[in-house]
Design a protein around this motif. Structure first.
Motif, PDB file in Angstrom:
ATOM      1  N   UNK A  77       0.829  -1.203   0.000  1.00 28.69           N
ATOM      2  CA  UNK A  77       0.000   0.000   0.000  1.00 28.69           C
ATOM      3  C   UNK A  77       0.866   1.258   0.000  1.00 28.69           C
ATOM      4  N   UNK A  78       1.874   1.281   0.853  1.00 28.59           N
ATOM      5  CA  UNK A  78       2.711   2.476   0.958  1.00 28.59           C
ATOM      6  C   UNK A  78       3.535   2.695  -0.314  1.00 28.59           C
ATOM      7  N   UNK A  79       3.979   1.601  -0.928  1.00 29.89           N
ATOM      8  CA  UNK A  79       4.714   1.731  -2.180  1.00 29.89           C
ATOM      9  C   UNK A  79       3.823   2.332  -3.270  1.00 29.89           C
ATOM     10  N   UNK A  80       2.576   1.862  -3.328  1.00 30.29           N
ATOM     11  CA  UNK A  80       1.633   2.394  -4.316  1.00 30.29           C
ATOM     12  C   UNK A  80       1.357   3.876  -4.065  1.00 30.29           C
ATOM     13  N   UNK A  81       1.208   4.249  -2.803  1.00 26.86           N
ATOM     14  CA  UNK A  81       0.969   5.656  -2.463  1.00 26.86           C
ATOM     15  C   UNK A  81       2.150   6.532  -2.865  1.00 26.86           C
ATOM     16  N   UNK A  82       3.371   6.014  -2.652  1.00 26.32           N
ATOM     17  CA  UNK A  82       4.559   6.778  -3.042  1.00 26.32           C
ATOM     18  C   UNK A  82       4.617   6.964  -4.556  1.00 26.32           C
TER      19      UNK A  82
END
Length: 298
Positions: A77-82
């Motif tokens: 999730x955090x990778x996608x947000x970045x």
């Protein structure tokens, strides 16, 4: 003012089945049901954080792994947000992530009651006073939170503290009620406790609302506590036994409490928080007005 051993740890008993929210709780723990944009358990953890709690102990049951996952890093999730430059969302998630090593999970293998759930946390708590927050209750106050007020009273008095609120006298038979003794700070000494007294027999109209600060001696009592109401090990019985040797105080909480263990309380919490949330307040207020006036959604 005498110094008392700091309350660093908090216990959250989250092993319940959530039967009042079936069929939703077949797949989602009741503690993870969302109120506007956060699960119920996050509001309760936030209250503990405000009070200065440093270590969070969750007593879980089967099918509660979602809670453990929630308080962890979500790499994908955090990778996608970045990748999408969602910086505000990344900051939001980072701000709600507990520090490494500050969250513990232990299992209550059988549903033997709240007293038993608390006892299951004994090895993690050790020989320290601890806070206990029932995860169904969302507390909202314009001033300091419920647990923060309890911590402030504890700094003055030490001992064991139970948060209480006033109810209408004719409703006292629905709650665990305490007897009222001498005033101490923002509370008073508890002279006795009775669970759901018969109408007209309650010693007061102050009821226990789901927040506690307890000394570790309660674990020894709960270890040999006989089963009480509902054939479960009741925390109230254990505290009553603790009162024979230790002082137990009440903290008078004056804010709002929403019992999200019931459908009505859950809806009340959603309405109250939704009417104050900056992203929903204006539109939600108009929609509610339309519904109440029979005009449908605004």
């Amino acid at each position: 003012m005498a110094e008392h051993k700091k309350v660093r740890k908090a216990v959250f008993p989250v092993a319940g089945l959530g039967t009042r929210f079936l069929p939703a709780t077949k797949a989602v723990p009741k503690e993870m049901l969302t109120v506007v944009d956060k699960p119920i358990i996050q509001y309760v953890v936030d209250e503990a954080l405000e009070a200065g709690i440093e270590h969070f102990v969750f007593v879980t049951g089967r099918n509660k792994h979602i809670i453990e996952d929630y308080f962890d890093i979500h790499f994908e999730l955090e990778q996608t947000l970045r990748e999408r430059s969602k910086n505000a969302e990344i900051t939001l998630l980072a701000g709600q992530l507990p520090k490494a090593g500050t969250v513990s999970f232990t299992r209550q293998q059988e549903p033997l009651g709240l007293g038993h759930a608390v006892w299951c946390a004994r090895e993690i708590i050790g020989d320290e006073p601890f806070a206990l927050l029932l995860p169904d209750m969302i507390m909202k106050s314009e001033a300091k939170g419920c647990m923060k007020g309890m911590i402030d009273l504890y700094a003055q008095s030490g001992g064991n503290i139970i948060a209480v609120e006033e109810c209408a006298p004719d409703q006292a038979h629905k709650y665990g009620i305490v007897g009222v003794g001498d005033a101490i700070g923002d509370g008073f000494r508890i002279t006795g406790m009775v669970e759901k007294p018969a109408k007209g027999t309650a010693p007061s109209n102050f009821f226990i609302n789901g927040r506690y600060i307890l000394q570790p001696e309660v674990f020894k009592i709960l270890e040999t506590q006989e089963r009480g109401a509902g054939n479960e090990i009741q925390l109230t019985d254990g505290i009553a036994a603790l009162m024979r040797d230790e002082r137990v105080l009440a903290y008078r909480y004056a804010g709002q409490r929403y019992d999200c263990g019931s459908k009505l309380g859950y809806l009340q919490a959603t309405a109250a928080i939704g009417l104050k949330h900056p992203e929903t307040a204006e539109g939600f207020r108009a929609s509610l007005a339309g519904l109440l006036e029979g005009r449908g959604l605004a």
